[in-house]
Every structure is written in structure tokens, then in C-alpha cells.
Design a protein around this motif. Structure first.
Motif, PDB file in Angstrom:
ATOM      1  N   ARG A  12       0.867  -1.333   0.042  1.00 40.27           N
ATOM      2  CA  ARG A  12       0.025   0.133   0.005  1.00 40.27           C
ATOM      3  C   ARG A  12       0.875   1.154  -0.168  1.00 40.27           C
ATOM      4  N   GLN A  13       1.969   1.207   1.024  1.00 46.95           N
ATOM      5  CA  GLN A  13       2.645   2.514   1.029  1.00 46.95           C
ATOM      6  C   GLN A  13       3.504   2.561  -0.385  1.00 46.95           C
ATOM      7  N   SER A  14       4.123   1.429  -1.034  1.00 46.80           N
ATOM      8  CA  SER A  14       4.403   1.546  -2.476  1.00 46.80           C
ATOM      9  C   SER A  14       3.517   2.231  -3.509  1.00 46.80           C
ATOM     10  N   VAL A  15       2.404   1.715  -3.458  1.00 49.02           N
ATOM     11  CA  VAL A  15       1.188   2.174  -4.165  1.00 49.02           C
ATOM     12  C   VAL A  15       0.925   3.611  -4.012  1.00 49.02           C
ATOM     13  N   GLU A  16       0.829   4.177  -2.794  1.00 49.64           N
ATOM     14  CA  GLU A  16       0.568   5.670  -2.535  1.00 49.64           C
ATOM     15  C   GLU A  16       1.683   6.514  -2.874  1.00 49.64           C
ATOM     16  N   ALA A  17       3.092   5.986  -2.676  1.00 46.12           N
ATOM     17  CA  ALA A  17       4.220   6.857  -3.009  1.00 46.12           C
ATOM     18  C   ALA A  17       4.295   7.005  -4.665  1.00 46.12           C
ATOM     19  N   PHE A  18       3.969   5.767  -5.359  1.00 53.93           N
ATOM     20  CA  PHE A  18       3.942   5.766  -6.792  1.00 53.93           C
ATOM     21  C   PHE A  18       3.010   6.757  -7.344  1.00 53.93           C
ATOM     22  N   GLN A  19       1.639   6.682  -6.774  1.00 51.97           N
ATOM     23  CA  GLN A  19       0.537   7.544  -7.319  1.00 51.97           C
ATOM     24  C   GLN A  19       1.018   9.181  -6.862  1.00 51.97           C
ATOM     25  N   LYS A  20       1.693   9.271  -5.775  1.00 56.54           N
ATOM     26  CA  LYS A  20       1.890  10.948  -5.497  1.00 56.54           C
ATOM     27  C   LYS A  20       3.395  11.083  -6.121  1.00 56.54           C
ATOM     28  N   GLY A  21       4.072  10.185  -6.741  1.00 58.99           N
ATOM     29  CA  GLY A  21       5.477  10.387  -7.325  1.00 58.99           C
ATOM     30  C   GLY A  21       6.359  10.995  -6.374  1.00 58.99           C
ATOM     31  N   ARG A  22       6.058  10.586  -5.156  1.00 53.71           N
ATOM     32  CA  ARG A  22       7.028  10.872  -4.177  1.00 53.71           C
ATOM     33  C   ARG A  22       8.274  10.058  -3.647  1.00 53.71           C
ATOM     34  N   ALA A  23       8.111   8.707  -4.247  1.00 54.18           N
ATOM     35  CA  ALA A  23       9.093   7.634  -3.997  1.00 54.18           C
ATOM     36  C   ALA A  23      10.513   8.001  -4.572  1.00 54.18           C
ATOM     37  N   THR A  24      11.396   7.863  -3.453  1.00 54.43           N
ATOM     38  CA  THR A  24      12.636   8.182  -4.069  1.00 54.43           C
ATOM     39  C   THR A  24      13.322   7.227  -4.918  1.00 54.43           C
ATOM     40  N   GLY A  25      13.756   7.986  -5.970  1.00 54.97           N
ATOM     41  CA  GLY A  25      14.302   6.976  -7.030  1.00 54.97           C
ATOM     42  C   GLY A  25      13.227   6.579  -8.094  1.00 54.97           C
ATOM     43  N   MET A  26      11.921   6.858  -7.985  1.00 55.62           N
ATOM     44  CA  MET A  26      10.915   6.214  -8.823  1.00 55.62           C
ATOM     45  C   MET A  26      11.213   6.361 -10.125  1.00 55.62           C
ATOM     46  N   ASN A  27      11.938   7.409 -10.483  1.00 56.27           N
ATOM     47  CA  ASN A  27      12.167   7.548 -12.078  1.00 56.27           C
ATOM     48  C   ASN A  27      13.161   6.770 -12.507  1.00 56.27           C
ATOM     49  N   LYS A  28      13.831   5.958 -11.587  1.00 56.38           N
ATOM     50  CA  LYS A  28      14.981   5.160 -11.848  1.00 56.38           C
ATOM     51  C   LYS A  28      14.517   3.594 -12.057  1.00 56.38           C
ATOM     52  N   LEU A  29      13.366   3.329 -11.579  1.00 58.58           N
ATOM     53  CA  LEU A  29      12.736   2.021 -11.675  1.00 58.58           C
ATOM     54  C   LEU A  29      12.477   1.669 -13.002  1.00 58.58           C
ATOM     55  N   ASP A  30      12.767   0.178 -13.173  1.00 57.60           N
ATOM     56  CA  ASP A  30      12.883  -0.370 -14.967  1.00 57.60           C
ATOM     57  C   ASP A  30      11.214  -0.669 -15.018  1.00 57.60           C
ATOM     58  N   GLU A  31      11.025  -0.696 -16.227  1.00 54.12           N
ATOM     59  CA  GLU A  31       9.600  -1.014 -16.662  1.00 54.12           C
ATOM     60  C   GLU A  31       8.697  -2.137 -15.911  1.00 54.12           C
TER      61      GLU A  31
END
Length: 94
Positions: A12-31
Motif C-alpha cells: 500500500r505504501q509503495s502504491v501510494e508513493a507511486f501515485q503521488k510521485g514521491r518515491a525516492t528514485g521512482m524515475n529510476k525504476l525499470d519498466e
């Protein structure tokens, strides 16, 4: 891998962070990782809509899924917008 409440809370925390775009390094995650997060997000919204369709209040859903009340309200709003129906009619679509 986490199981039970801890696993669900982590997802849940990962999903919420992804939705808000606040996750550290989210842009670096692979597809593949982004696709997994999106899959889990859709499943979470589906479960939430089912609980709402069967009469659970937002606060009860939030407690059961270890989510914030505002997160539940947002997800219900998303489902309503995408289906074009109100909360009381969700059961017809699920």
C-alpha cells in the motif's frame, strides 16, 4: 518477502508513493517494476470498490486495508469517474 499485514502495508505504501510521485528514485525504476506497481494499484482499487459495493464505510475500508481515509476516498472517486456510477452501484460492475 513480507506476508500478512506487514506485506499489505508495504504494498500500500509503495502504491501510494507511486501515485503521488514521491518515491525516492521512482524515475529510476525499470519498466517491469513500474508495471508490477501499476498491477497492484489496480488490484487494490478493485478490492476497495468491492468492499464499498457491499456497504462498508470509508473508515472501515481504510482500517481493513491499512490505508488513509483520504486514500480510500480518492480511490472511490477514481472508480466512480471511470465507471460513471456512484458507490451504491459498484456491485453491478464487479
Amino acid at each position: 518477502m513480507l506476508k500478512g499485514k506487514d506485506g499489505l502495508r508495504g504494498i500500500r505504501q509503495s502504491v501510494e508513493a507511486f501515485q503521488k510521485g514521491r518515491a525516492t528514485g521512482m524515475n529510476k525504476l525499470d519498466e517491469r517494476t513500474k508495471a508490477r506497481i501499476e498491477f497492484v494499484r489496480k488490484k487494490l482499487i478493485n478490492v476497495l470498490a468491492k468492499l464499498a459495493a457491499f456497504g462498508m464505510r470509508n473508515a472501515e475500508i481504510a482500517e481493513k486495508l491499512h490505508m488513509s481515509l483520504s486514500g480510500v476516498k480518492q480511490a472511490i472517486r477514481i472508480v466512480s469517474e471511470k465507471t460513471g456510477v456512484g458507490r451504491d452501484e459498484f456491485a453491478a460492475f464487479l
